[in-house]
Design a protein around this motif. Structure first.
Motif, PDB file in Angstrom:
ATOM      1  N   LEU A 347      42.453  38.001  40.497  1.00 53.14           N
ATOM      2  CA  LEU A 347      41.615  36.804  40.515  1.00 53.14           C
ATOM      3  C   LEU A 347      40.332  37.014  39.711  1.00 53.14           C
ATOM      4  O   LEU A 347      39.759  36.051  39.171  1.00 53.14           O
ATOM      5  N   GLY A 348      39.890  38.240  39.620  1.00 48.61           N
ATOM      6  CA  GLY A 348      38.702  38.522  38.816  1.00 48.61           C
ATOM      7  C   GLY A 348      38.937  38.316  37.326  1.00 48.61           C
ATOM      8  O   GLY A 348      37.984  38.183  36.544  1.00 48.61           O
ATOM      9  N   PHE A 349      40.224  38.345  36.885  1.00 49.99           N
ATOM     10  CA  PHE A 349      40.557  38.119  35.477  1.00 49.99           C
ATOM     11  C   PHE A 349      41.100  36.701  35.246  1.00 49.99           C
ATOM     12  O   PHE A 349      41.764  36.430  34.245  1.00 49.99           O
ATOM     13  N   GLU A 350      40.826  35.809  36.204  1.00 49.42           N
ATOM     14  CA  GLU A 350      41.391  34.454  36.137  1.00 49.42           C
ATOM     15  C   GLU A 350      41.041  33.745  34.836  1.00 49.42           C
ATOM     16  O   GLU A 350      41.889  33.097  34.206  1.00 49.42           O
ATOM     17  N   GLN A 351      39.807  33.858  34.391  1.00 43.42           N
ATOM     18  CA  GLN A 351      39.378  33.142  33.179  1.00 43.42           C
ATOM     19  C   GLN A 351      40.147  33.635  31.957  1.00 43.42           C
ATOM     20  O   GLN A 351      40.629  32.850  31.139  1.00 43.42           O
ATOM     21  N   VAL A 352      40.303  34.955  31.834  1.00 40.53           N
ATOM     22  CA  VAL A 352      41.020  35.502  30.678  1.00 40.53           C
ATOM     23  C   VAL A 352      42.493  35.126  30.745  1.00 40.53           C
ATOM     24  O   VAL A 352      43.123  34.795  29.723  1.00 40.53           O
ATOM     25  N   LEU A 353      43.073  35.171  31.938  1.00 35.94           N
ATOM     26  CA  LEU A 353      44.480  34.816  32.108  1.00 35.94           C
ATOM     27  C   LEU A 353      44.739  33.370  31.694  1.00 35.94           C
ATOM     28  O   LEU A 353      45.757  33.061  31.055  1.00 35.94           O
ATOM     29  N   GLU A 354      43.805  32.488  32.046  1.00 35.82           N
ATOM     30  CA  GLU A 354      43.968  31.082  31.677  1.00 35.82           C
ATOM     31  C   GLU A 354      43.800  30.886  30.178  1.00 35.82           C
ATOM     32  O   GLU A 354      44.519  30.093  29.548  1.00 35.82           O
ATOM     33  N   GLN A 355      42.849  31.596  29.592  1.00 36.63           N
ATOM     34  CA  GLN A 355      42.629  31.464  28.145  1.00 36.63           C
ATOM     35  C   GLN A 355      43.859  31.910  27.351  1.00 36.63           C
ATOM     36  O   GLN A 355      44.210  31.306  26.331  1.00 36.63           O
ATOM     37  N   LYS A 356      44.530  33.000  27.810  1.00 33.62           N
ATOM     38  CA  LYS A 356      45.690  33.525  27.090  1.00 33.62           C
ATOM     39  C   LYS A 356      47.002  32.957  27.618  1.00 33.62           C
ATOM     40  O   LYS A 356      48.079  33.336  27.131  1.00 33.62           O
ATOM     41  N   HIS A 357      46.912  32.052  28.619  1.00 23.92           N
ATOM     42  CA  HIS A 357      48.108  31.413  29.176  1.00 23.92           C
ATOM     43  C   HIS A 357      49.121  32.463  29.648  1.00 23.92           C
ATOM     44  O   HIS A 357      50.311  32.376  29.356  1.00 23.92           O
ATOM     45  N   ILE A 358      48.627  33.450  30.375  1.00 20.46           N
ATOM     46  CA  ILE A 358      49.498  34.528  30.886  1.00 20.46           C
ATOM     47  C   ILE A 358      50.041  34.131  32.250  1.00 20.46           C
ATOM     48  O   ILE A 358      49.297  33.697  33.134  1.00 20.46           O
ATOM     49  N   ASP A 359      51.338  34.301  32.424  1.00 23.13           N
ATOM     50  CA  ASP A 359      52.006  33.990  33.684  1.00 23.13           C
ATOM     51  C   ASP A 359      51.989  35.240  34.566  1.00 23.13           C
ATOM     52  O   ASP A 359      52.444  36.314  34.149  1.00 23.13           O
ATOM     53  N   VAL A 360      51.480  35.110  35.796  1.00 22.07           N
ATOM     54  CA  VAL A 360      51.385  36.226  36.733  1.00 22.07           C
ATOM     55  C   VAL A 360      52.480  36.084  37.788  1.00 22.07           C
ATOM     56  O   VAL A 360      52.587  35.039  38.446  1.00 22.07           O
ATOM     57  N   ILE A 361      53.286  37.135  37.962  1.00 24.26           N
ATOM     58  CA  ILE A 361      54.421  37.117  38.885  1.00 24.26           C
ATOM     59  C   ILE A 361      54.209  38.156  39.979  1.00 24.26           C
ATOM     60  O   ILE A 361      53.774  39.278  39.705  1.00 24.26           O
ATOM     61  N   GLY A 362      54.527  37.811  41.212  1.00 27.78           N
ATOM     62  CA  GLY A 362      54.481  38.769  42.318  1.00 27.78           C
ATOM     63  C   GLY A 362      53.278  38.632  43.219  1.00 27.78           C
ATOM     64  O   GLY A 362      53.096  39.453  44.124  1.00 27.78           O
TER      65      GLY A 362
END
Length: 498
Positions: A347-362
Motif C-alpha cells: 500500500l505504501g507503493f500505491e501511487q507508483v503501482l497506479e502510475q505504471k498500471h501494475i496488477d498486484v496478485i495475492g
C-alpha cells in the motif's frame, strides 16, 4: 633466548631416554653385584659345609681326635675346587688347621667374638678382612662343626646331645666382583650407546617431520602479513598435523576471499560515494560561481537533495551491514502476521503501482504467521517489493504467494519483466553489485539492498533463493520459522529503510 619447538621436543625426548638408560644401568649394576655376591656366598657355604661334615666325620672316627693330615688334605681338595681359602678354628676363634705352610696369618690372629657368635649360632656371611687374616675385602662364610655326644661305650641314640667342636671358615677374594661388574658395565655401555644413537636418529627425523608443517605455517603467516594469501602448506604428517594444515589452508582461503572482498568493498564504496559527491560538488560550485542561473536553482538543488538522500541511504545500509556482521543486531522474535506486513508495504507503493498500471496478485490471501522480528521482516519485504515495483514494466504484474512446509513459512514475491541473466544470479546478494541491465533503471540504488535482505533472513534462521527467466519474470523466495500459536499481529510501524 627462547628455544624453538624442535630443540625443546628433541631435548625432552633425549633427556627421557638418557634418564631411563641411567636408571636401567644403576639397577643392572646393583642387581648384578647382588647376584654375584649371593652366588659367591652360596658356593663358599656349600664348600664350607662339606668341610665341616668331613671334620665332624673325622672327629667321630678317631673318637674325639682330629687327624690333621687327613683334614688338611680334604681342605686342599675343596679349596682348589672352590678357589677359596678354607681353615678350621676352635669355638674361641683360634685357628686349628689351615693350608698355609709358611708365614701363616691364620694362627697369628684370633677371629672377632661377634663373628664367632654368628658362626656358632648357625652360620656367618660377610665381606671382611677377618681381623687381618686377609689383606683385602674378602667374602667369608663360617659354618659350625657339630658332632653328637656318645657314651662311654661309643654309642649314640636319637636323643643324643649335639656338640660344636669348631667352625670351618671359607674365604674368597672380593676383587672378582670388580672385574665382573666391569664386564657387565662394558656390555651395557655398548648396548646403551647403540640404543642412544638409534633413538636420537629416530627422534631427530620424527621431530623434524612434525615441526616441518609448523615451519611452513610460520613462513606462510609471514607472507600473509605482507598481503600475499596465495601460499599454502603441504597436508602431510600425523592425523592431527594434517587436520591443522587443512584448517590453516582453509583459513588462508578465507583470508584471501576476505581480502578480495575488502578491496572490492573499498573500491565500490569509493565509486558509489564519488559519484553523488561529484554531482553535489559540481552543482553547488555552479550555483556559487554563477554558472547556473538563479531561475534554475530549484531544479539543481532538488538534484543535490536527492543525491544527499542517496548518500544517507548508503551510509545507513552500510551501518546495518556492520551491525549484522558484528553480531550487534538484536532480534525480538514475536508472532507476526507476514501477510499484514506485506499488505501495508505494498500500500505504501500505491501511487507508483497506479502510475505504471501494475496488477498486484495475492493480497486477498489468508493470514500467515511467523516467529520473527517484525521490524526486520518489514525491512526484508520492503526491499524486495521496492525492487519488484522498480523493475516491473508498465502494465506488468506483481504477485505474492505463501506456503507452510513443516516448521518453515515460504514467502515468494514475483514480478514480470526482463528477468535476470543466469550468470548474474549468483552475485545478486554481493555488496554493491548491480546487474548491467539494472544500471539504466536503478539510478538511485547502491547495490546493498539484497545483501542486507540475505543477511536479515539468515539472521532469523531462514534462507533466500532467486528464480528468473529472461523476458518473463523474477522471483525472490525466502523462509521464516512458522509461529507455533498464531495470534493477533504484533506488527508495529518502523522507519522504512530505503
Amino acid at each position: 633466548m627462547k628455544r624453538n619447538l624442535f630443540s625443546r621436543y628433541f631435548s625432552l625426548c633425549a633427556s627421557i631416554i638418557l634418564t631411563s638408560i641411567v636408571l636401567l644401568g644403576v639397577m643392572l649394576v646393583t642387581l648384578s653385584a647382588q647376584y654375584f655376591k649371593e652366588e659367591n656366598f652360596d658356593s663358599l657355604e656349600k664348600k664350607a659345609g662339606q668341610a665341616a661334615r668331613l671334620v665332624a666325620a673325622n672327629y667321630m672316627l678317631h673318637e674325639g681326635y682330629i687327624e690333621s693330615p687327613i683334614v688338611t688334605t680334604n681342605f686342599a681338595i675343596l679349596s682348589a675346587a672352590a678357589e677359596a681359602d678354607i681353615f678350621l678354628t676352635d669355638g674361641e676363634g683360634r685357628t686349628l688347621i689351615c693350608l698355609d705352610s709358611e708365614s701363616c696369618t691364620h694362627k697369628n690372629n684370633i677371629i672377632d667374638k661377634t663373628i664367632m657368635e654368628a658362626a656358632r649360632s648357625g652360620g656367618y656371611r660377610g665381606v671382611t678382612r677377618l681381623n687381618g687374616i686377609y689383606s683385602g675385602a674378602t667374602y667369608v662364610v663360617g659354618v659350625p662343626v657339630v658332632v653328637e655326644v656318645v657314651d662311654l661305650n661309643g654309642r649314640s641314640d636319637e636323643n643324643a646331645e649335639l656338640k660344636m667342636i669348631g667352625v670351618v671358615f671359607a674365604g674368597a677374594s672380593a676383587s672378582g666382583m670388580s672385574r665382573f661388574l666391569k664386564d657387565v658395565f662394558r656390555i651395557f655401555l655398548i648396548g646403551a650407546v647403540l640404543v642412544i644413537a638409534v633413538s636420537f636418529i629416530v627422534i631427530y627425523f620424527t621431530t623434524e617431520a612434525m615441526v616441518r608443517p609448523l615451519r611452513a605455517m610460520l613462513k606462510a603467516t609471514d607472507s600473509f602479513a605482507k598481503g600475499d594469501f596465495t601460499v599454502r602448506v603441504p597436508v602431510e604428517g600425523d592425523e592431527e598435523i594434517e587436520q591443522l594444515a587443512m584448517a590453516f589452508n582453509n583459513m588462508a582461503s578465507s583470508l584471501a576471499t576476505l581480502e578480495s572482498t575488502r578491496r572490492s568493498f573499498i573500491a565500490n564504496v569509493s565509486h558509489e560515494l564519488k559519484t553523488p559527491m561529484t554531482t553535489i560538488g559540481g552543482f553547488i560550485d555552479g550555483i556559487l560561481d554563477g554558472t547556473i542561473p538563479q531561475e534554475k536553482y530549484p531544479h539543481y538543488l532538488c538534484i543535490v537533495s536527492n543525491e544527499v538522500k542517496r548518500l544517507s541511504r548508503m551510509v545507513v545500509s552500510m551501518l546495518n551491514i556492520s551491525r549484522i556482521e558484528a553480531g550487534e543486531m538484536q532480534l525480538r522474535p514475536q508472532t507476526v502476521d507476514v501477510q499484514e506486513i506485506i499488505l501495508r508495504t505494498i500500500l505504501g507503493f500505491e501511487q507508483v503501482l497506479e502510475q505504471k498500471h501494475i496488477d498486484v496478485i495475492g493480497l486477498d490471501a489468508e493470514k500467515v504467521f511467523a516467529e520473527a522480528d517484525p521490524d526486520l521482516v518489514h525491512q526484508i519485504t520492503y526491499n524486495l517489493i521496492e525492487n519488484a515495483v522498480k523493475f516491473t514494466p508498465d502494465y506488468g504484474a506483481l504477485s505474492v504467494e505463501y506456503k507452510n512446509e513443516g516448521k518453515m513459512l515460504h514467502i515468494a514475491i514475483r514480478n514480470t519483466g526482463q528477468g535476470i541473466p543466469k550468470e548474474e544470479i549468483p552475485r545478486l546478494f554481493d555488496r554493491f553489485y548491480k546487474s548491467d541491465r539494472s544500471r539504466g533503471i536503478d539510478t538511485k540504488g547502491v547495490g546493498l539492498g539484497l545483501h542486507i535482505v540475505k543477511s536479515l533472513v539468515h539472521l532469523q534462521g531462514g534462507t533466500i533463493t532467486v528464480r528468473s527467466v529472461e523476458g518473463q519474470y523474477t522471483e525472490f523466495a525466502f523462509t521464516l520459522p512458522t509461529a507455533q500459536k498464531p495470534g493477533q499481529s504484533l506488527f508495529r510501524k518502523s522507519e522504512k529503510t530505503k
